[in-house]
Design a protein around this motif. Structure first.
Motif, mmCIF file in Angstrom:
data_model
loop_
_atom_site.group_PDB
_atom_site.id
_atom_site.type_symbol
_atom_site.label_atom_id
_atom_site.label_comp_id
_atom_site.label_asym_id
_atom_site.label_seq_id
_atom_site.Cartn_x
_atom_site.Cartn_y
_atom_site.Cartn_z
ATOM 1 N N ILE A 58 0.824 -1.206 0.000
ATOM 2 C CA ILE A 58 0.000 0.000 0.000
ATOM 3 C C ILE A 58 0.859 1.257 0.000
ATOM 4 O O ILE A 58 0.601 2.207 -0.752
ATOM 5 N N LEU A 59 1.893 1.272 0.829
ATOM 6 C CA LEU A 59 2.696 2.476 0.998
ATOM 7 C C LEU A 59 3.825 2.589 -0.015
ATOM 8 O O LEU A 59 4.282 3.697 -0.306
ATOM 9 N N PHE A 60 4.292 1.469 -0.540
ATOM 10 C CA PHE A 60 5.420 1.483 -1.488
ATOM 11 C C PHE A 60 5.104 0.568 -2.670
ATOM 12 O O PHE A 60 5.746 -0.465 -2.864
ATOM 13 N N PRO A 61 4.103 0.910 -3.473
ATOM 14 C CA PRO A 61 3.701 0.035 -4.584
ATOM 15 C C PRO A 61 4.758 -0.115 -5.661
ATOM 16 O O PRO A 61 4.729 -1.079 -6.427
ATOM 17 N N ASP A 62 5.692 0.846 -5.719
ATOM 18 C CA ASP A 62 6.736 0.755 -6.738
ATOM 19 C C ASP A 62 7.850 -0.211 -6.357
ATOM 20 O O ASP A 62 8.701 -0.531 -7.186
ATOM 21 N N ARG A 63 7.834 -0.701 -5.123
ATOM 22 C CA ARG A 63 8.906 -1.591 -4.674
ATOM 23 C C ARG A 63 8.436 -2.999 -4.369
ATOM 24 O O ARG A 63 9.245 -3.885 -4.170
#
Length: 794
Positions: A702-707
């Motif tokens: 949720i907080l870091f969708p790019d990782r």
């Protein structure tokens, strides 16, 4: 932390209007505001003399009996936005901000301005008023000081009927048991009072011999104090840094009239540094671990996250500066809105005790609120003894803010808490140390009514009150009404002496012990509490102007002495919230607000960022959070991802989603036990459960969708497959693909063969028929020829 009702300090000089006049004026103002634009001079001139007199009396009463706002000569715009000049009395010296020109309040669309007016449009947007009488949510607050609760829409009668249907007899029996139990509970509280609140030193939270009695008392009474969480030196530095931060020129939203010491600041140095401090996070982790959670609960108490709440400041000052908790004379430049004046007047005219319960009001009865998880089902079925106030399972997926009210909490909090940055003497806050019985009572109260009315106000006849409070005088309503006592959409739950008489708030509300700088007090989220706006610090009597004449002005830009610091009381709201999927979604919104300097999401329901701290000088950022709390502090703010591998360490470099390294880390993080130290977090020797692993994984997505890649498990409790499991699954799927391909080829071949055979079957009868027809014709010809020849020969 929503808008808290406080106990005002009555004045001896100014007359106090009756509650009826305050409520009548409130109704008149509400009617006028619904029919017209914000009050102007012309409009005021046409008001009835009686209404003007009532307003003037209410304003005078509010001026002399309640705390108004913080500090020196202030002037307020009709929209409520204030601009501050350098000074601490910290929250002072406002300048008038005019309304927008040609402001339309009827909802019609304004014409688009031309490009040449673009600059003025930007300036006007910054001056937009924070609130207006049309959009204000304060009128329901007035009802809390009255004698009659607010009727709700008709659907609430149906809702109440559905909750009790089929359980009427059990509910009546449970009500009788509850009243008798409350009688003994109130007597027990009145006898022991402050002794009921346990305390433990922060250095002893790992000592089981001291934790065991603390835990038992905390669960019994719902309140606990953790001493020395933050060093007193650090707390003192934060107070001074916050003073300088608030002295800078900026705009701010004034506090509500009924609670003038609670300010809508969210990113002051004291708040940001305390939330990220490792001792605070450890204290919150310790407190949340006392709940009766199990491995199947989808929450991670070992990963506390921050909730951006407000700050409470009380100050004494001199040289005409208005203190946060009020003085005898209020400068004429300070003007309250009509609504604020009426609220203050109603609060002063009411002698009834009013307490507050956070985390929703109507949501506790709503099926889409706490009813989603069935948290209070046992209570509504007449078996309140089975209700476990310390089981978090029924709170994880509950919705505590259905109406998007300003200040209504939408995050799951396991404790409401306050960190004292200065010495706080008993009296500022009072709490009801009965987390179970008091909750059961205010939940069942709307279903029952007295058969005989309550004695008149001021009656001291004990026998009359005993008859009124006796279980035989109360019965379950045959037809449920729309009234839910103390509950209004968008506001916190209120518990009042008039509507909840069995709680006997005058006897059951107790004060905690003296809080030293750095002490942390927590209480159950269903617990009723009450703030007083009187300054109890060090015997300072701020109600007398003579006492303040000898004080030195605080925040005048000069060096602050220890004497000046002792005259400022500062508290930071610091609730304890665990990591859950819902809380992670809220944390993403809160992180965005922090980076922009906007108010906390629960206090900016319009999403406009009004009251923003973005232009403040000295606003802290990610760098300062890292300096105070390191990676753990960043994670609590949603600025760094969580990990369950490598002893809590996290790689600093971002890795593409397709990289095998990320897949390996995800697998290790979810396994939570496949190696030395991977299943433990520093300071918490409990192994990571699969439910916690899944919560951490979802929070990172949720907080870091790019990782992090998204993976949806097939079942709620299904773990994410490891790397070996993925390889085996790949091999299995590869073999299955081959078999399916061969089957498909065989089916294709069979299909073609069937089609050929079908075509042959379809065409063969035609050939036969045509042949038969030709043969018949040829036969007839032969027969005819044979007949002709026979006749010729004859």
């Amino acid at each position: 932390m929503s808008k808290v009702d406080v106990v005002p300090r009555a004045a001896a000089t100014a007359p106090v209007p009756s509650l009826e006049s305050a409520m009548a004026a409130a109704a008149a103002v509400a009617a006028n505001s619904a029919m017209s634009a914000p009050t102007t001079t012309a409009a005021s001139s046409t008001a009835s003399p009686r209404l003007l007199a009532t307003k003037a009396t209410a304003t005078a009463t509010a001026t002399s009996t309640t705390t108004t706002t913080a500090t020196t000569s202030t002037s307020t715009s009709s929209g409520g936005l204030k601009k501050q000049q350098p000074l601490l009395a910290t929250i002072s010296k406002s300048v008038t901000v005019p309304h927008l020109r040609n402001h339309k309040s009827n909802g019609t669309k304004r014409p688009r301005p031309s490009d040449q007016n673009k600059e003025s449009r930007v300036v006007k947007s910054r001056q937009r008023p924070i609130s207006s009488p049309q959009n204000s949510m304060e009128p329901p607050v007035l009802s809390f000081y009255g004698t009659q609760p607010v009727p709700l829409p008709s659907r609430f009668a149906s809702l109440k009927g559905r909750l009790v249907k089929g359980h009427e007899s059990a509910l009546e029996d449970s009500w009788r048991r509850l009243i008798l139990a409350l009688r003994d509970e109130i007597k027990h509280i009145d006898e022991h009072r402050t002794e009921l609140i346990p305390s433990i030193d922060f250095t002893s939270i790992n000592d089981s011999a001291k934790v065991t009695p603390f835990e038992a008392s905390l669960k019994r009474h719902g309140i606990g104090v953790i001493r020395g969480v933050v060093p007193a030196e650090d707390a003192g530095h934060w107070v001074e840094e916050t003073k300088k931060y608030l002295e800078t020129k900026h705009e701010f939203k004034p506090p509500p009239a009924q609670d003038p010491t609670c300010f809508d600041f969210f990113w002051t140095p004291a708040q940001v540094r305390s939330r990220a401090h490792p001792n605070m996070l450890q204290a919150q982790r310790f407190a949340m671990a006392l709940w009766n959670s199990n491995d199947d609960d989808r929450l991670a108490t070992r990963f506390p996250i921050t909730y951006a709440d407000r700050i409470r400041i009380e100050s004494t000052a001199a040289n005409g500066i208005i203190t946060v908790n009020g003085v005898a004379e209020v400068p004429a430049s300070l003007s309250l809105s009509p609504e604020d004046s009426l609220i203050a007047a109603a609060a002063a005219a009411s002698n009834a005790s009013i307490a507050q319960v956070d985390n929703g009001s109507l949501e506790r009865w709503e099926l889409d609120g706490y009813g989603r998880c069935g948290l209070y089902d046992d209570i509504f079925r007449g078996n309140w003894e089975a209700y476990n106030a310390w089981d978090p399972a029924g709170r994880v997926n509950a919705t505590s803010d259905l109406y998007n009210g300003a200040g209504a909490c939408s995050m799951m909090r396991m404790f409401q808490g306050i960190l004292a940055l200065t010495v706080v003497e008993p009296g500022m806050i009072r709490l009801l140390p009965s987390p179970k019985l008091s909750t059961v009572y205010f939940l069942l109260r709307p279903f029952f009514s007295p058969k005989e009315a309550a004695p008149e106000s001021g009656c001291e006849d004990a026998e009359k009150w005993d008859r009124y409070l006796h279980p035989d005088n109360w019965g379950l309503d045959a037809e449920q009404t729309t009234i839910i006592h103390g509950a209004v959409p968008g506001h916190a739950q209120r518990v009042t002496a008039a509507w909840h008489p069995h709680l006997q708030l005058d006897r059951s509300l107790v004060t905690p012990p003296t809080l030293q700088a750095g002490d942390y007090i927590v209480w159950h989220p269903d617990q009723a509490y009450q703030f007083s706006n009187t300054n109890y610090r060090g015997g300072v009597a701020s109600s007398s102007s003579a006492d303040t004449d000898n004080n030195t002005s605080i925040g005048s830009g000069s060096n602050h002495s220890k004497t000046e610091t002792s005259k400022t009381s500062m508290l930071v709201y610091s609730p304890a919230a665990p990591l859950t999927q819902t809380n992670a979604l809220f944390l993403a919104r809160q992180r965005k607000a922090f980076l922009r300097g906007h108010p906390g999401p629960d206090f900016d329901s319009t999403g406009t960022g009004l009251g923003s701290e973005a232009p403040h000088t000295g606003r802290l950022g990610e760098k300062e959070i890292r300096e105070v709390g390191g990676e753990e502090g960043l994670r609590a703010m949603g600025l760094a991802p969580w990990t369950l591998g490598g002893g809590g360490k996290m790689a600093q470099e971002e890795t593409p989603k397709s990289s095998p390294l990320v897949a390996e880390k995800d697998a290790e993080m979810i396994e939570g036990g496949s190696g030395s130290g991977n299943s433990l977090v520093p300071g918490t020797p409990t192994p990571i459960s699969r439910a916690e692993s899944e919560v951490v994984r979802l929070a990172n997505i949720i907080l870091f969708p790019d990782r992090y890649d998204f993976y949806m498990p097939t079942r709620a409790s299904s773990p994410v497959p490891t790397a070996k499991e993925k390889e085996k699954e790949s091999e299995r799927r590869g073999g299955k693909r081959k078999r399916m391909l061969l089957l498909g080829l065989w089916l294709l071949r069979l299909h073609l063969r069937l089609r050929l055979r079908l075509r042959r079957v379809m065409f063969r009868p035609r050939v036969v028929v045509n042949g038969l027809r030709g043969g018949i014709k040829r036969g007839k010809l032969l027969l005819n020829e044979a007949g002709v020849e026979a006749r010729t020969s004859a």
